[in-house]
Scaffold this motif. Structure first.
Motif, short mmCIF file in Angstrom:
data_model
loop_
_atom_site.label_atom_id
_atom_site.label_comp_id
_atom_site.label_asym_id
_atom_site.label_seq_id
_atom_site.Cartn_x
_atom_site.Cartn_y
_atom_site.Cartn_z
N GLU A 27 0.84 -1.20 0.00
CA GLU A 27 0.00 0.00 0.00
C GLU A 27 0.87 1.26 0.00
O GLU A 27 2.06 1.21 0.37
N GLN A 28 0.30 2.37 -0.41
CA GLN A 28 1.04 3.63 -0.42
C GLN A 28 1.55 3.95 0.99
O GLN A 28 0.79 3.90 1.96
N GLY A 29 2.83 4.26 1.11
CA GLY A 29 3.42 4.59 2.41
C GLY A 29 3.91 3.38 3.19
O GLY A 29 4.52 3.54 4.25
N ASP A 30 3.67 2.18 2.67
CA ASP A 30 4.17 0.97 3.34
C ASP A 30 5.69 0.91 3.29
O ASP A 30 6.32 1.32 2.30
N ASN A 161 12.83 10.93 -8.85
CA ASN A 161 11.57 11.16 -8.13
C ASN A 161 10.64 9.94 -8.19
O ASN A 161 9.46 10.05 -8.56
N PRO A 162 11.14 8.76 -7.81
CA PRO A 162 10.30 7.56 -7.88
C PRO A 162 9.20 7.60 -6.81
O PRO A 162 9.35 8.24 -5.77
N GLU A 163 8.14 6.87 -7.10
CA GLU A 163 7.06 6.74 -6.12
C GLU A 163 7.31 5.57 -5.17
O GLU A 163 6.74 5.52 -4.08
N VAL A 185 19.53 6.86 6.83
CA VAL A 185 18.92 7.50 5.67
C VAL A 185 17.63 6.78 5.29
O VAL A 185 16.60 7.40 4.99
N MET A 186 17.66 5.44 5.32
CA MET A 186 16.48 4.67 4.97
C MET A 186 15.36 4.89 5.98
O MET A 186 14.18 4.99 5.60
N LYS A 187 15.70 4.98 7.26
CA LYS A 187 14.67 5.24 8.28
C LYS A 187 14.07 6.63 8.09
O LYS A 187 12.86 6.82 8.32
N GLN A 188 14.89 7.59 7.66
CA GLN A 188 14.36 8.92 7.39
C GLN A 188 13.35 8.87 6.25
O GLN A 188 12.27 9.49 6.32
N LEU A 189 13.66 8.12 5.19
CA LEU A 189 12.72 7.96 4.08
C LEU A 189 11.43 7.31 4.56
O LEU A 189 10.33 7.69 4.15
N ALA A 190 11.57 6.31 5.44
CA ALA A 190 10.38 5.64 5.98
C ALA A 190 9.51 6.62 6.76
O ALA A 190 8.28 6.62 6.64
N MET A 194 7.80 7.40 2.36
CA MET A 194 8.17 6.85 1.06
C MET A 194 7.77 5.38 1.03
O MET A 194 8.05 4.63 1.98
N THR A 195 7.10 4.95 -0.03
CA THR A 195 6.77 3.53 -0.20
C THR A 195 8.05 2.77 -0.51
O THR A 195 8.76 3.09 -1.45
#
Length: 248
Positions: A27-30, A161-163, A185-190, A194-195
Motif C-alpha cells: 500500500e502507499q506509504g508501506d 523522483n520515484p514513487e 537515511v532509509m529510516k528517514q525515508l520511511a 516513502m513507499t
C-alpha cells in the motif's frame, strides 16, 4: 491505495523453482521488509518487480497498471513507464567510478528526463544534503567509504523522483560500523512515508522501520505480519527457527 499487487508470481532457473506462487500487496506509504535465509528467493522477487528478472508466471500491477499479466509482459514502451515509477538501490552501489558524485546523480536525470542542467544540479544538491554528502559532490566514488557510496546510490535513485523505492540488501557489502549511516537515511525515508520494499538481513531495521514484514522460505512467503507479530509472536516454526539464528 495499492502501489504494488503481486499475484501467483513464479520464477525458475532451469529445474530450480525460486518463486513458487508469491502473493502480496504494497500500500502507499508501506515499508515492507523481506527477510529470510539466503537462497529463499528474496532478491529474485525484488528484481522481478522492476524487470531485472523475467518471471515465468503470475501478475504484477504497479499503481493499478499492469507490468506482467498472467505471465505476459506489457509492451516495452508501457513496461518502461511502469518501471520508471520505481527506483532501486543494489548491494554493491553500482556507481560510475569515472564520474564524480555530482555527475553520477545529474547525468542520468538529464539523459532520462532531459532536465535542464541548472534544475538537475539544484536537485542534486538537495538530495546530497539530505544524505549528508553535499561536501563530497566533486569527489569520485573511489574516494568515499562504502557507507558514503551507498548513500550516494540512494540519492541517485531518488533523483528520478520515484514513487516506490526498492532496496536489495543495501548494507550487506558494508562493514558493521558503516551500516548505521545507511540505515539512518532509509529510516528517514520511511518516516517521510516513502513507499519502500526492502530485502534485508538487518532485523533492527525490519523491527523498527517496517510497517509489515514478509518472511520468505524456499520460494514462498511462509509468514507475513506487523513487526510485532513477526518478531514477538511468530506462528510458523520456520520463522521461529530463522529468528533464533540471527542477531536481533
Amino acid at each position: 491505495m495499492s502501489m504494488i499487487v503481486v499475484k501467483n508470481l513464479q520464477k525458475s532457473f532451469g529445474e530450480l523453482k525460486v518463486l513458487k506462487g508469491i502473493d502480496f500487496t504494497v500500500e502507499q506509504g508501506d515499508v515492507i521488509a523481506i527477510i529470510g535465509s539466503s537462497g529463499s528467493g528474496k532478491s529474485t522477487l525484488l528484481r522481478s518487480l522492476i524487470g531485472l528478472e523475467k518471471v515465468d508466471g503470475g501478475t504484477i500491477l504497479v499503481d493499478g497498471q499492469p507490468f506482467v499479466q498472467d505471465g505476459v509482459y506489457v509492451e516495452p514502451k508501457e513496461a518502461k513507464k511502469v518501471t520508471s515509477r520505481m527506483g532501486m538501490v543494489f548491494q554493491n552501489f553500482n556507481l560510475f567510478p569515472h564520474y564524480t558524485v555530482r555527475e553520477n546523480l545529474v547525468k542520468p536525470l538529464r539523459m532520462v528526463k532531459n532536465t535542464p542542467e541548472e534544475e538537475a544540479n539544484a536537485r542534486c544538491d538537495q538530495l546530497l544534503e539530505k544524505v549528508g554528502l553535499l561536501s563530497k559532490a566533486d569527489q569520485h566514488p573511489g574516494r568515499l567509504s562504502g557507507g558514503q557510496q551507498q548513500r550516494v546510490a540512494i540519492a541517485r535513485a531518488l533523483m528520478l523522483n520515484p514513487e516506490i523505492m526498492l532496496f536489495d540488501e543495501p548494507t550487506s557489502a558494508l562493514d558493521p560500523e558503516l551500516t548505521g549511516e545507511v540505515l539512518a537515511v532509509m529510516k528517514q525515508l520511511a518516516q517521510e512515508r516513502m513507499t519502500m520494499v526492502v530485502v534485508t538481513h538487518e532485523m533492527s531495521f525490519a523491527r523498527d522501520a517496517a510497517t509489515r514484514v514478509l518472511f520468505m522460505d524456499e520460494g514462498v512467503i511462509a509468514e507475513e505480519g506487523t513487526p510485532e507479530e513477526i518478531f514477538q509472536h511468530p506462528q510458523n516454526p520456520r520463522t521461529v527457527q530463522f529468528l533464533s539464528s540471527v542477531p536481533r
